[in-house]
Design a protein around this motif. Structure first.
Motif, PDB file in Angstrom:
ATOM      1  N   ALA A  70       0.746  -1.228  -0.105  1.00  0.00           N
ATOM      2  CA  ALA A  70       0.104  -0.010  -0.122  1.00  0.00           C
ATOM      3  C   ALA A  70       0.793   1.290  -0.049  1.00  0.00           C
ATOM      4  CB  ALA A  70      -0.860   0.105   1.284  1.00  0.00           C
ATOM      5  N   CYS A  71       0.196   2.453  -0.239  1.00  0.00           N
ATOM      6  CA  CYS A  71       0.977   3.564  -0.426  1.00  0.00           C
ATOM      7  C   CYS A  71       0.752   4.475   0.857  1.00  0.00           C
ATOM      8  CB  CYS A  71       0.327   4.388  -1.553  1.00  0.00           C
ATOM      9  SG  CYS A  71       1.346   5.793  -1.623  1.00  0.00           S
ATOM     10  N   TRP A  72       1.694   4.637   1.698  1.00  0.00           N
ATOM     11  CA  TRP A  72       1.613   5.619   2.968  1.00  0.00           C
ATOM     12  C   TRP A  72       1.920   7.002   2.667  1.00  0.00           C
ATOM     13  CZ3 TRP A  72      -1.148   2.549   6.086  1.00  0.00           C
ATOM     14  CH2 TRP A  72      -1.221   1.033   5.961  1.00  0.00           C
ATOM     15  N   PRO A  73       1.126   7.768   3.455  1.00  0.00           N
ATOM     16  CA  PRO A  73       1.457   9.127   3.543  1.00  0.00           C
ATOM     17  C   PRO A  73       2.493   9.293   4.620  1.00  0.00           C
ATOM     18  CG  PRO A  73      -0.700   8.940   4.163  1.00  0.00           C
ATOM     19  CD  PRO A  73      -0.254   7.620   3.699  1.00  0.00           C
ATOM     20  N   ASP A  74       2.745  10.607   4.906  1.00  0.00           N
ATOM     21  CA  ASP A  74       3.652  10.893   6.148  1.00  0.00           C
ATOM     22  C   ASP A  74       2.370  10.744   7.323  1.00  0.00           C
ATOM     23  OD1 ASP A  74       5.824  11.723   4.767  1.00  0.00           O
ATOM     24  OD2 ASP A  74       5.078  13.797   4.247  1.00  0.00           O
ATOM     25  N   GLY A  75       3.119  10.279   8.372  1.00  0.00           N
ATOM     26  CA  GLY A  75       2.369   9.859   9.714  1.00  0.00           C
ATOM     27  C   GLY A  75       2.842  10.869  10.853  1.00  0.00           C
ATOM     28  N   SER A  76       1.960  11.356  11.700  1.00  0.00           N
ATOM     29  CA  SER A  76       2.245  11.971  12.924  1.00  0.00           C
ATOM     30  C   SER A  76       2.521  10.786  13.873  1.00  0.00           C
ATOM     31  CB  SER A  76       0.822  12.769  13.259  1.00  0.00           C
ATOM     32  OG  SER A  76       0.534  13.585  12.270  1.00  0.00           O
ATOM     33  N   VAL A  83      -5.034   4.073   5.123  1.00  0.00           N
ATOM     34  CA  VAL A  83      -5.351   4.179   3.756  1.00  0.00           C
ATOM     35  C   VAL A  83      -6.323   2.939   3.282  1.00  0.00           C
ATOM     36  CG1 VAL A  83      -2.955   5.386   3.653  1.00  0.00           C
ATOM     37  CG2 VAL A  83      -3.336   2.765   3.080  1.00  0.00           C
ATOM     38  N   SER A  84      -6.901   3.363   1.846  1.00  0.00           N
ATOM     39  CA  SER A  84      -7.954   2.556   1.157  1.00  0.00           C
ATOM     40  C   SER A  84      -7.068   1.282   0.852  1.00  0.00           C
ATOM     41  CB  SER A  84      -8.776   3.339   0.265  1.00  0.00           C
ATOM     42  OG  SER A  84      -9.396   4.251   0.636  1.00  0.00           O
ATOM     43  N   CYS A  85      -8.036   0.154   0.720  1.00  0.00           N
ATOM     44  CA  CYS A  85      -7.526  -1.038   0.228  1.00  0.00           C
ATOM     45  C   CYS A  85      -6.969  -0.890  -1.086  1.00  0.00           C
ATOM     46  CB  CYS A  85      -8.309  -2.086   0.163  1.00  0.00           C
ATOM     47  SG  CYS A  85      -8.956  -2.464   1.986  1.00  0.00           S
ATOM     48  N   PRO A  86      -5.825  -1.449  -1.718  1.00  0.00           N
ATOM     49  CA  PRO A  86      -5.355  -1.117  -2.867  1.00  0.00           C
ATOM     50  C   PRO A  86      -6.237  -1.521  -3.887  1.00  0.00           C
ATOM     51  CG  PRO A  86      -3.618  -1.930  -1.516  1.00  0.00           C
ATOM     52  CD  PRO A  86      -4.892  -2.219  -0.901  1.00  0.00           C
ATOM     53  N   PHE A  87      -6.341  -0.669  -5.063  1.00  0.00           N
ATOM     54  CA  PHE A  87      -7.098  -0.889  -6.290  1.00  0.00           C
ATOM     55  C   PHE A  87      -6.898  -1.997  -7.041  1.00  0.00           C
ATOM     56  CE2 PHE A  87      -4.616   2.521  -7.912  1.00  0.00           C
ATOM     57  CZ  PHE A  87      -3.973   1.805  -9.319  1.00  0.00           C
TER      58      PHE A  87
END
Length: 432
Positions: A70-76, A83-87
């Motif tokens: 999966a693609c992860w953004p920066d996390g606090s 994140v949504s399940c990969p398409f």
């Protein structure tokens, strides 16, 4: 990536079961695999582009990343990132509202399991467990695989034995037995080609998928060359098998009904009919697959017009066999009614053996002439698969038994050889 591979290996277990029985179903799933990999590549590229273009936050944070799943953004720090399940998942429509989660630790580092693997909760993105119906079908397919593997293996052993008998004993060498020997060879080659094709497919789809390059190798044209060659050889052997049975029927018809003819000249024509005719159909089919459907192992029939290049000659041979069977049956019945007991006994024996096999060979093809894989569903499909696999796999065994081991001429010759061998080795049979 590890989680994706785990799902793939579980899915592949069901995939391989169908693979060995229903090639069209196998390659429709192979097409799903190819689309899944293409979707994964697109998902990865979009993720990497997003990672490169998004602005960075201030202060400590868990770095944006693509972890192969999966693609992860920066996390606090100290939060759960969702994140949504990969398409790209094949079952995405079932889980499109689900999420996959990772935990960003207080120190601004993604939480790990065992100090190496990232912690991740992807339970909402997993495909549901197999239903009871799917599990029952899977077990049924496993039983079918065992059935036809045993059938073809038994057929190969008996056919090899029958071929040795017909070639070793000189008194059995005649046009009739030469035709039988070619028929045995066609059955044996058919059985071996099916077994080899299955082995290559299992090797191909059973390979370990560890990294991205393994996916690329699995789906490459180079990796499919072996199973494509096996597919072509199998189609040739199946056609040759059908046309050598047609030769048997034509020979019997000429023997019982036709005028006197030169067997030596006709035997050459029989060779062309049995081994040459399949080439006329296999070559165009191979060219059509290469030019129009050059995907996977050439077993997926997206355009049925190409598949009929193979199917029409098989049905034609079966229909001719059936017509010859009916014609010969009328002649034999007429002879019996006329009480012509002196009518060539060896011909009647030969007729009985062939008449036993012609309907066995042709009827199931004719019965299912319009019941193609695309048109049959549910219980009818399983019935068709069972009878087709049973008859095709055990038929070589039945042919060897009826044409060789149960033949009076063969049994008599083997008995003579056995008696002579006993006379040549008296010490082995003396009693104390």
């Amino acid at each position: 990536m590890r989680d994706l591979l785990r799902s793939w290996h579980r899915w592949r277990g069901v995939h391989l079961t169908w693979m060995c029985l229903l090639s069209s179903m196998l390659h429709s799933r192979a097409k799903v695999l190819e689309k899944t990999f293409e979707g994964w590549m697109r998902y990865r590229d979009e993720c990497l582009e997003k990672i490169a273009n998004d602005p960075y936050p201030t202060g400590p944070f868990c770095n944006r990343t693509f972890d192969m799943y999966a693609c992860w953004p920066d996390g606090s720090p100290g939060t759960i990132v969702n994140v949504s399940c990969p398409f790209y998942l094949p079952w995405f429509e079932k889980v499109k509202h689900g999420i996959v989660s990772r935990q960003c630790g207080p120190d601004g580092q993604w939480v790990l399991v065992n100090g190496t693997q990232p912690w991740r909760d992807y339970s909402q993105c997993e495909e549901g467990m197999e239903s009871t119906t799917e599990e029952s079908v899977r077990k049924l397919m496993v039983s079918f695989k065992v059935l036809y593997t045993v059938g073809y293996s038994l057929s190969v052993l008996t056919l090899i034995s029958a071929l040795l008998i017909l070639t070793i004993f000189r008194k059995l060498r005649c046009t009739r037995n030469y035709i039988h020997a070619n028929l045995f060879a066609s059955f044996g080659l058919r059985a071996i080609s099916v077994i080899v094709k299955d082995a290559l497919l299992e090797k191909r789809w059973g390979m370990a998928i560890i990294q991205v390059s393994d996916w690329e190798v699995l789906l490459s044209n180079e990796a499919a060359v072996g199973c494509r060659v096996a597919q072509v050889v199998m189609q040739y052997c199946i056609l040759a098998n059908h046309y050598w049975f047609l030769v048997e029927a034509v020979y019997l018809y000429k023997l019982l009904i036709g005028a006197v003819f030169s067997e030596k000249n006709y035997y050459t024509l029989y060779l062309y009919l049995g081994w040459g005719t399949p080439v006329v159909f296999v070559v165009p089919w191979m060219m059509a697959k290469y030019l129009k459907e050059n995907a996977e192992c050439w077993a997926l029939n997206e355009n049925m017009a190409y598949w009929w290049i193979i199917r029409i000659p098989i049905l034609l041979a079966s229909l001719i066999n059936l017509l010859i069977f009916v014609r010969i049956l009328k002649v034999i019945l007429a002879k019996l009614r006329a009480n012509q007991k002196g009518y060539a006994d060896y011909k009647l024996r030969l007729a009985k053996a062939t008449l036993t096999l012609i309907p066995l060979f042709g009827i199931h093809e004719v019965v299912f002439i319009f019941a193609t894989d695309e048109q049959t569903t549910g219980i009818l499909r399983y019935i068709k698969v069972f009878f087709t696999l049973f008859l095709n796999s055990f038929q070589g065994f039945l042919v060897a038994v009826l044409y060789c081991f149960a033949n009076k001429e063969v049994k008599s010759e083997m008995k003579k050889k056995w008696q002579l061998w006993k006379l040549d080795h008296p010490m082995l049979f003396c009693t104390q």
